[in-house]
Design an enzyme around this catalytic site. Structure first.
Site, PDB file in Angstrom:
ATOM      1  N   GLU A 125     -53.365 -36.337 -19.340  1.00  0.00           N
ATOM      2  CA  GLU A 125     -53.846 -35.727 -20.587  1.00  0.00           C
ATOM      3  C   GLU A 125     -55.362 -35.594 -20.656  1.00  0.00           C
ATOM      4  O   GLU A 125     -55.877 -34.617 -21.186  1.00  0.00           O
ATOM      5  CB  GLU A 125     -53.344 -36.522 -21.800  1.00  0.00           C
ATOM      6  CG  GLU A 125     -51.856 -36.358 -22.097  1.00  0.00           C
ATOM      7  CD  GLU A 125     -50.956 -37.191 -21.202  1.00  0.00           C
ATOM      8  OE1 GLU A 125     -51.475 -38.040 -20.440  1.00  0.00           O
ATOM      9  OE2 GLU A 125     -49.727 -36.989 -21.238  1.00  0.00           O
ATOM     10  N   HIS A 185     -44.523 -42.145 -30.441  1.00  0.00           N
ATOM     11  CA  HIS A 185     -44.157 -40.723 -30.387  1.00  0.00           C
ATOM     12  C   HIS A 185     -43.967 -40.131 -31.779  1.00  0.00           C
ATOM     13  O   HIS A 185     -43.317 -39.094 -31.922  1.00  0.00           O
ATOM     14  CB  HIS A 185     -42.836 -40.527 -29.634  1.00  0.00           C
ATOM     15  CG  HIS A 185     -42.924 -40.657 -28.154  1.00  0.00           C
ATOM     16  ND1 HIS A 185     -43.100 -41.859 -27.528  1.00  0.00           N
ATOM     17  CD2 HIS A 185     -42.874 -39.728 -27.158  1.00  0.00           C
ATOM     18  CE1 HIS A 185     -43.125 -41.670 -26.209  1.00  0.00           C
ATOM     19  NE2 HIS A 185     -42.994 -40.390 -25.970  1.00  0.00           N
ATOM     20  N   PHE A 219     -47.068 -34.796 -27.312  1.00  0.00           N
ATOM     21  CA  PHE A 219     -46.913 -35.495 -28.591  1.00  0.00           C
ATOM     22  C   PHE A 219     -48.325 -35.824 -29.062  1.00  0.00           C
ATOM     23  O   PHE A 219     -49.151 -36.240 -28.238  1.00  0.00           O
ATOM     24  CB  PHE A 219     -46.124 -36.799 -28.428  1.00  0.00           C
ATOM     25  CG  PHE A 219     -44.645 -36.614 -28.227  1.00  0.00           C
ATOM     26  CD1 PHE A 219     -43.740 -36.807 -29.268  1.00  0.00           C
ATOM     27  CD2 PHE A 219     -44.148 -36.244 -26.981  1.00  0.00           C
ATOM     28  CE1 PHE A 219     -42.373 -36.634 -29.073  1.00  0.00           C
ATOM     29  CE2 PHE A 219     -42.779 -36.062 -26.784  1.00  0.00           C
ATOM     30  CZ  PHE A 219     -41.894 -36.257 -27.833  1.00  0.00           C
ATOM     31  N   ASP A 261     -49.518 -38.231 -30.381  1.00  0.00           N
ATOM     32  CA  ASP A 261     -49.879 -39.609 -30.042  1.00  0.00           C
ATOM     33  C   ASP A 261     -50.696 -39.673 -28.752  1.00  0.00           C
ATOM     34  O   ASP A 261     -51.480 -40.592 -28.555  1.00  0.00           O
ATOM     35  CB  ASP A 261     -48.626 -40.457 -29.853  1.00  0.00           C
ATOM     36  CG  ASP A 261     -47.617 -40.246 -30.961  1.00  0.00           C
ATOM     37  OD1 ASP A 261     -47.418 -41.169 -31.745  1.00  0.00           O
ATOM     38  OD2 ASP A 261     -47.032 -39.146 -31.056  1.00  0.00           O
ATOM     39  N   PHE A 262     -50.457 -38.718 -27.858  1.00  0.00           N
ATOM     40  CA  PHE A 262     -51.130 -38.767 -26.558  1.00  0.00           C
ATOM     41  C   PHE A 262     -52.556 -38.223 -26.635  1.00  0.00           C
ATOM     42  O   PHE A 262     -53.281 -38.276 -25.646  1.00  0.00           O
ATOM     43  CB  PHE A 262     -50.342 -38.012 -25.481  1.00  0.00           C
ATOM     44  CG  PHE A 262     -48.867 -38.316 -25.421  1.00  0.00           C
ATOM     45  CD1 PHE A 262     -48.354 -39.505 -25.928  1.00  0.00           C
ATOM     46  CD2 PHE A 262     -47.972 -37.410 -24.861  1.00  0.00           C
ATOM     47  CE1 PHE A 262     -46.984 -39.775 -25.877  1.00  0.00           C
ATOM     48  CE2 PHE A 262     -46.611 -37.676 -24.806  1.00  0.00           C
ATOM     49  CZ  PHE A 262     -46.118 -38.859 -25.313  1.00  0.00           C
ATOM     50  N   GLU A 305     -48.153 -30.034 -20.240  1.00  0.00           N
ATOM     51  CA  GLU A 305     -47.116 -30.658 -19.423  1.00  0.00           C
ATOM     52  C   GLU A 305     -45.744 -30.031 -19.710  1.00  0.00           C
ATOM     53  O   GLU A 305     -45.348 -29.928 -20.874  1.00  0.00           O
ATOM     54  CB  GLU A 305     -47.078 -32.171 -19.708  1.00  0.00           C
ATOM     55  CG  GLU A 305     -48.347 -32.861 -19.222  1.00  0.00           C
ATOM     56  CD  GLU A 305     -48.595 -34.220 -19.859  1.00  0.00           C
ATOM     57  OE1 GLU A 305     -47.686 -34.758 -20.523  1.00  0.00           O
ATOM     58  OE2 GLU A 305     -49.714 -34.745 -19.698  1.00  0.00           O
TER      59      GLU A 305
HETATM   60  C1  TPP Z   1     -48.858 -40.196 -21.790  1.00  0.00           C
HETATM   61  C2  TPP Z   1     -47.567 -39.511 -21.838  1.00  0.00           C
HETATM   62  N1  TPP Z   1     -47.501 -38.227 -21.453  1.00  0.00           N
HETATM   63  C3  TPP Z   1     -46.329 -37.571 -21.504  1.00  0.00           C
HETATM   64  C4  TPP Z   1     -45.196 -38.205 -21.938  1.00  0.00           C
HETATM   65  C5  TPP Z   1     -43.875 -37.459 -22.027  1.00  0.00           C
HETATM   66  N2  TPP Z   1     -43.023 -37.913 -20.946  1.00  0.00           N
HETATM   67  C6  TPP Z   1     -42.154 -38.928 -21.108  1.00  0.00           C
HETATM   68  S1  TPP Z   1     -41.421 -39.359 -19.688  1.00  0.00           S
HETATM   69  C7  TPP Z   1     -42.237 -38.162 -18.826  1.00  0.00           C
HETATM   70  C8  TPP Z   1     -42.016 -37.999 -17.367  1.00  0.00           C
HETATM   71  C9  TPP Z   1     -42.382 -39.226 -16.647  1.00  0.00           C
HETATM   72  O1  TPP Z   1     -42.154 -39.059 -15.311  1.00  0.00           O
HETATM   73  P1  TPP Z   1     -42.035 -40.307 -14.345  1.00  0.00           P
HETATM   74  O2  TPP Z   1     -43.214 -41.190 -14.570  1.00  0.00           O
HETATM   75  O3  TPP Z   1     -41.839 -39.768 -12.988  1.00  0.00           O
HETATM   76  O4  TPP Z   1     -40.758 -41.100 -14.842  1.00  0.00           O
HETATM   77  P2  TPP Z   1     -39.235 -40.601 -14.843  1.00  0.00           P
HETATM   78  O5  TPP Z   1     -38.981 -40.017 -16.188  1.00  0.00           O
HETATM   79  O6  TPP Z   1     -39.077 -39.618 -13.752  1.00  0.00           O
HETATM   80  O7  TPP Z   1     -38.438 -41.833 -14.623  1.00  0.00           O
HETATM   81  C10 TPP Z   1     -43.069 -37.439 -19.658  1.00  0.00           C
HETATM   82  C11 TPP Z   1     -43.938 -36.325 -19.235  1.00  0.00           C
HETATM   83  C12 TPP Z   1     -45.316 -39.540 -22.342  1.00  0.00           C
HETATM   84  N3  TPP Z   1     -44.272 -40.223 -22.827  1.00  0.00           N
HETATM   85  N4  TPP Z   1     -46.495 -40.170 -22.266  1.00  0.00           N
END
Ligand code: TPP
Ligand code: TPP
Ligand code: MG
Ligand code: MG
Lengths: 333, 344, 333, 344
Positions: free
Chosen positions: A63, A132, A86, A88-89, A32
């Site tokens: 994931e 995290h 991370f 954790d995921f 990602e």
């Molecule tokens: C399971 C998981 N994968 C990846 C992440 C890292 N991460 C945190 S926010 C995010 C983007 C999320 O996008 P969206 O759902 O569109 O929310 P936005 O940030 O745009 O409000 C990512 C990839 C995470 N926290 N949890």
């Protein structure tokens, strides 16, 4: 020595990937936000410019499928390096890791191989709280079919990653966030490609009074503690960097114990059920006669990693806790 | 679920769910048409033999029999190329046989013998033959959907012109990995045919308890891909539909979601009292036996005679008997080898 | 004694659920094929007749959401008992178990509670191979916020399940497939509702020469081995049923070791990284002085559970392996 | 993504994606209309203050700012009842404030103080207030979708007439749990509104790299539920749409998938060089400031004057200042308490 280039842990990891990708076009990265963004910690920054978006492959936030896809491509001739943003995921992809990638070869009677690396940053200290900051190596180290690697310094990071990429098994490669860009831990790293055997621990400090077995960032903390305790109390610690949790190099620990007779294990994960239980158990079985005092574990407290700095510092072992452990061990005799 | 059949046998094109599909089956050589029947019989008798082994307590573990669904595996796989990939699921014997697996090695695996495909390590739910493109059965519902997609990515990155068939059940369509995998395949336009064998039940759970929609293929909308629902018990329809879409896939026109309506005649697995369905329902579906339908078609099209069909079935029975003998006479694995094959 | 009713492990579990559901309408069951079908092993058979499909709630095949939904309902006033059909499938729900249910309370500063039980059958011996036979307790026992219970007999199964249901935390309750209907292990189980404290081990056999700590079905195997070895060699084993892996009752083990000085740990999971590493590590730290010989682990081999009966029997410890372990331990002195 | 606005302010009904939605905003009391503006300002200034704390290094950890998306949280939550449930995500400050959280306790949590909502254990990504129906932010993308669905199940089983709002982002719509949760909510007809805040990016990944469809709300087809795409920067539209569907939900008419189109003005999190988007794109969207749009609407409808708006903003700024002071002057947690709250 000073003339030699000193690079960070992050740079060492990136270099290993770049060099291996130049040699073998079957190697590609999948994860990602790894392309333009360079990954949450910038490890893959710039790589898309050289290798393009086919080989530095951004995925949607999925994931489980990401790991499934990497495995499927590995079974059919590619050599993916998957990044889980991370560690954790990994829990989200745990079926794909533990039931699919890890077991395919065995269940298929040896007729498949799954040459893939799952790179993922573990550990706390960044104020990112419970979801995290975990050190989940114990969950993957228990699964037959997986190898598990945790480098503690730039030199090892490059060499171990090269070997992980060359390995024909799924390798979980857990990096530490606090090491990535930390100038304090820069190190000479050869420019050429070199491998470090998976399954070999490393003595990071020679000593004669006490053996410390540690993983990842805790190796660095232990080194610090060892220097201080040497000066303060004259206790001379030998520090073994476990490096590859699975396969585990028990011999290097037993050899050290022949000299010291005392073992302390240091890890960041909550102590209960952590990986060091395995180390302690193996020593209590195969090295029992070498021990002249209890095996001590200095590890994370038994709680999720808390947010607030004061709490996080209490949760994760620091130099002080390690030093206290060393002293304890001598007082317990 | 109602089966609308709007096709006309004399026409060269079918109209299914708005897709116009050519009757490629028609132009197929006689040999292949008969070969498909033979495969269906092999599957049927393989499963009947397996059932016997189960009854006689010779199978350690469980099995999920494919009887009643033969047209789906055979029609699909014969519409693709020999070196295309497939992934399968817990109900995998049919896919495996259709893909050309050695019956002896399969049967030996079921009996846990060292000569089996997996050297006795996998059993029914894990037979694979990676060399021939069969990336394996899977004990985890939905578990192989990511793997299939990954094989599609290989095909794409190596540009090797292969496609992937991902077999899964209606039940699997509610696992998260279904969603994630198909979405990614669509974004990357991977050559994967997701072939949902909708036999109306996931274990004991009927479709209406697990879905609030009538057609699983409608989920194509979520991913912006093609998809349709077909009669999975009609080999010709399966063959033609998959023929059509495998070409599309091979041309780079992304993944497809095909829902093949079918039915399993036997219980879900070894132990299933089948309280969740009526005998009438089962016997209604048994009237729509895919082998009978296909045999009838072949006879009607004058490709084969009743007598020849009997011969084919007898030969299939023989093949299975030989496989059973091979399996029975094979040795068990040496316990000493237990930790072999964990690592490469 | 003979007049008292003897019921199976499965019946004990079902009875606990029935009785608790009659007392508290917030308790409900959620899982795959648990209603008419009665679950893959028949544990919930017939319950839908008494409680209806709202409270014996079949789900689609969606393990992650199933656990998420159970947690969300628990946070808002319900007391779900979720069934994961095979413990191997916990991996699919691992984020929901380990990052959500386990941590919600802590991360929210103690202001939420997640009173739920996740019941799931573990273990092998059924010829179901690598993805349906695992003993994954080590993965959950490491996660702070979870409690982990593994009953070895009908009496404990009922009492521990009652306590798990009454507990305000997420409890992972791992049952063993080979115990469910096994007439050999039927036992007197009181008809009334009773609880057994989570966090208390149990001495299943008194002995003076050697302490065996075991979990789940391995308790039964160890009991068998102990009888035989007593007759054959006169070695008298004390058998401790760990019962609740987390919280772990270390005291009961240490007390036993005061007498025996020898510890053997028996579990079904692959030995490497298994839960008994924790037990061994705690003893090597807190009971070191009580030990007069190495701590031995008799556990699963380091491979996925294979299909073929001959291999499966080799993978999972049986009475012979346990007896060999006992003898080894005496010869090692 | 193009925003089609077919509504007419003088009409009492909107037509959105084929749904006829009544203008309930119109009939709302003045006080509530103003209260919503106040909340939007509070969110805006809360986030600006947070940004300051970040810049000054006073926040250990990361934060995801909600600036630019205020209409979505406020319009949604004000269209539901006080004791309805919400679940939130990593970008959760706005939802939390709209749900009525105490600003002092929120700010104290961000600074890791013992007076914070989570006693310093959770930080920005884990603020919850279960008592008031806020079931928490979540650091796992998609992580709260199962929890929201479970709260819906509680509402259903206890028949307590509550509904649930599940806030999540476009990125989360590709996690498996999205699929599983909404499917189950539909099968059981649970009162959950899945509110997808589509700000066109998941971290650095634009929608077109993560989806092969234009509208996330089209995924309703997969679950047989209602769904539509609305202008998430227009509070009135958000309010009316959610008002409409929350009534449907409360009447037992199952879950709904609402996609609110919006945009985040700031980087994804603390450290984001924003290489994936252009300054022009950002400034185009900043012209569509939800607060400006709503203020304009209130002025046009003669509900409030410019002067009053200024006063409201000033008061909001004050509220935040007080919260910041409270947070700064609060003590850190006692390290001795570290293992408290792990278990009940
Ligand atoms: C399971 C998981 N994968 C990846 C992440 C890292 N991460 C945190 S926010 C995010 C983007 C999320 O996008 P969206 O759902 O569109 O929310 P936005 O940030 O745009 O409000 C990512 C990839 C995470 N926290 N949890
Ligand atoms: C992840 C997972 N959940 C549950 C099961 C148990 N199980 C095995 S097959 C099956 C039903 C699958 O239904 P479907 O996908 O429709 O395939 P069918 O059996 O009908 O061919 C279930 C629930 C499993 N093996 N894996
Ligand atoms: Mg089915
Ligand atoms: Mg977004």
């Amino acid at each position: 020595m000073e003339n030699k280039r000193q690079i960070t842990y992050l740079e060492a990891i990136r270099e290993a990937m770049q060099q291996m990708m130049r040699k073998d076009e079957n190697i590609y990265l999948i994860g990602e936000d790894i392309a333009e963004y360079g990954g949450a910690f910038g490890v893959t920054a710039g790589m898309v410019d050289e290798f393009g978006k086919e080989r530095i492959r951004n995925t949607p936030i999925s994931e489980a499928a990401l790991i499934g896809i990497a495995s499927g491509s590995a079974m059919t001739g590619m050599r993916p390096i998957a990044e889980i943003m991370f560690s954790d995921f990994m829990t989200i992809a745990m079926d794909q890791i533990a039931n699919q990638a890890a077991k395919a070869r065995y269940m298929f009677g040896g007729k498949a191989s799954v040459p893939m690396v799952i790179r993922t940053p573990g550990g706390g200290g960044t104020g990112a709280a419970g979801q995290h900051s975990q050190s989940l190596e114990a969950l993957v180290a228990h699964i037959p079919g997986l190898k598990v690697v945790m480098p503690s310094c730039p030199y090892d990071a490059k060499g171990l990653l090269v070997s992980a990429i060359n390995d024909d098994n799924p390798v979980i490669f857990i990096e530490h966030k606090l090491l990535y860009k930390n100038k304090r831990y820069v190190q000479y790293v050869p420019e050429e490609v070199y491998g470090i055997s998976l399954g070999k621990g490393d003595i990071k400090r020679k000593g004669k009074n006490l053996t410390i077995a540690a993983t990842s960032f805790m190796v660095q903390k232990s080194l610090e503690a060892a220097e201080e305790i040497k000066n303060e109390k004259g206790i001379d610690c030998e520090i073994i960097d476990i490096r590859t949790l699975r396969p585990l190099d028990l011999d290097i620990i037993l050899t050290s114990l022949e000299k010291t007779g005392k073992l302390m294990c240091v890890e960041e994960a909550p102590v209960f059920g952590g990986f060091m239980g395995e180390v302690a158990a193996q020593v209590a079985e195969y090295g029992f006669d070498l021990l002249d005092s209890p095996i001590l574990r200095v590890a994370g407290r038994n709680c999720p990693v808390p947010y607030s700095l004061v709490l996080e510092n209490e949760m994760i072992p620091g130099v002080e806790r390690i030093k206290e452990g060393i002293v304890d061990l001598f007082e317990k005799i | 679920m109602e089966l609308k059949k709007q096709k006309n046998r004399t026409k060269r094109k079918f109209e299914i769910n708005g897709y116009t599909i050519e009757d490629r089956f028609r132009g197929l050589d006689r040999e292949t048409k008969i070969e498909m029947l033979r495969k269906m019989f092999q599957i049927r008798h393989f499963e009947l033999q397996t059932e016997q082994f189960i009854i006689r307590g010779m199978i350690h573990g469980t099995c999920h029999l494919y009887i009643g669904e033969e047209a789906s595996a055979v029609g699909t796989i014969y519409a693709t190329k020999k070196d295309d990939y497939i992934t399968s699921n817990h109900r995998g014997h049919g896919h495996c046989i259709a893909k050309g697996a050695d019956l002896n090695l399969m049967m030996a695996e079921l009996l846990g013998k060292s000569t089996g495909y997996c050297r006795g390590r996998g059993g029914s739910m894990h037979i694979a033959d990676v060399g021939s493109g069969n990336l394996g059965a899977n004990g985890i519902v939905g578990g192989s959907m990511g793997i299939a997609t990954g094989a599609g990515l290989t095909a794409r990155m190596k540009n090797n012109k292969k496609i992937v068939i991902c077999f899964f059940g209606d039940g699997a369509a509610n696992e998260g990995i279904f969603h994630e995998s198909i979405n990614m395949a669509s974004v990357w336009q991977l050559p994967v045919i997701y072939l949902c064998e909708n036999n109306i039940y996931g274990m004991s759970t009927p479709m209406q308890e697990a879905f609030n929609i009538k057609r699983i293929s409608d989920r194509k909308i979520s991913y912006g891909i093609d998809g349709l629902t077909i009669d999975g018990n009609n080999l010709v329809e399966v063959y033609n539909t998959v023929s059509h879409f495998q070409r599309e896939c091979r041309r780079g026109r992304g993944p497809v979601l095909i829902e093949a309506l079918t039915y399993r005649w036997k219980g879900h697995s070894k132990s299933d009292a089948q309280v969740y369905r009526s005998k009438e329902e089962v016997s209604e579906w048994m009237k729509r036996d895919p082998i009978k339908i296909y045999s009838g078609e072949l006879i009607e099209r004058k490709i084969i005679t009743r007598k020849e069909i009997e011969d084919i079935e007898n030969r299939a029975r023989d093949d299975i008997k030989k496989a059973a003998d091979f399996a029975k006479s094979s040795p068990f694995p040496d316990p000493e080898t237990i930790e072999e094959d964990v690592y490469a």
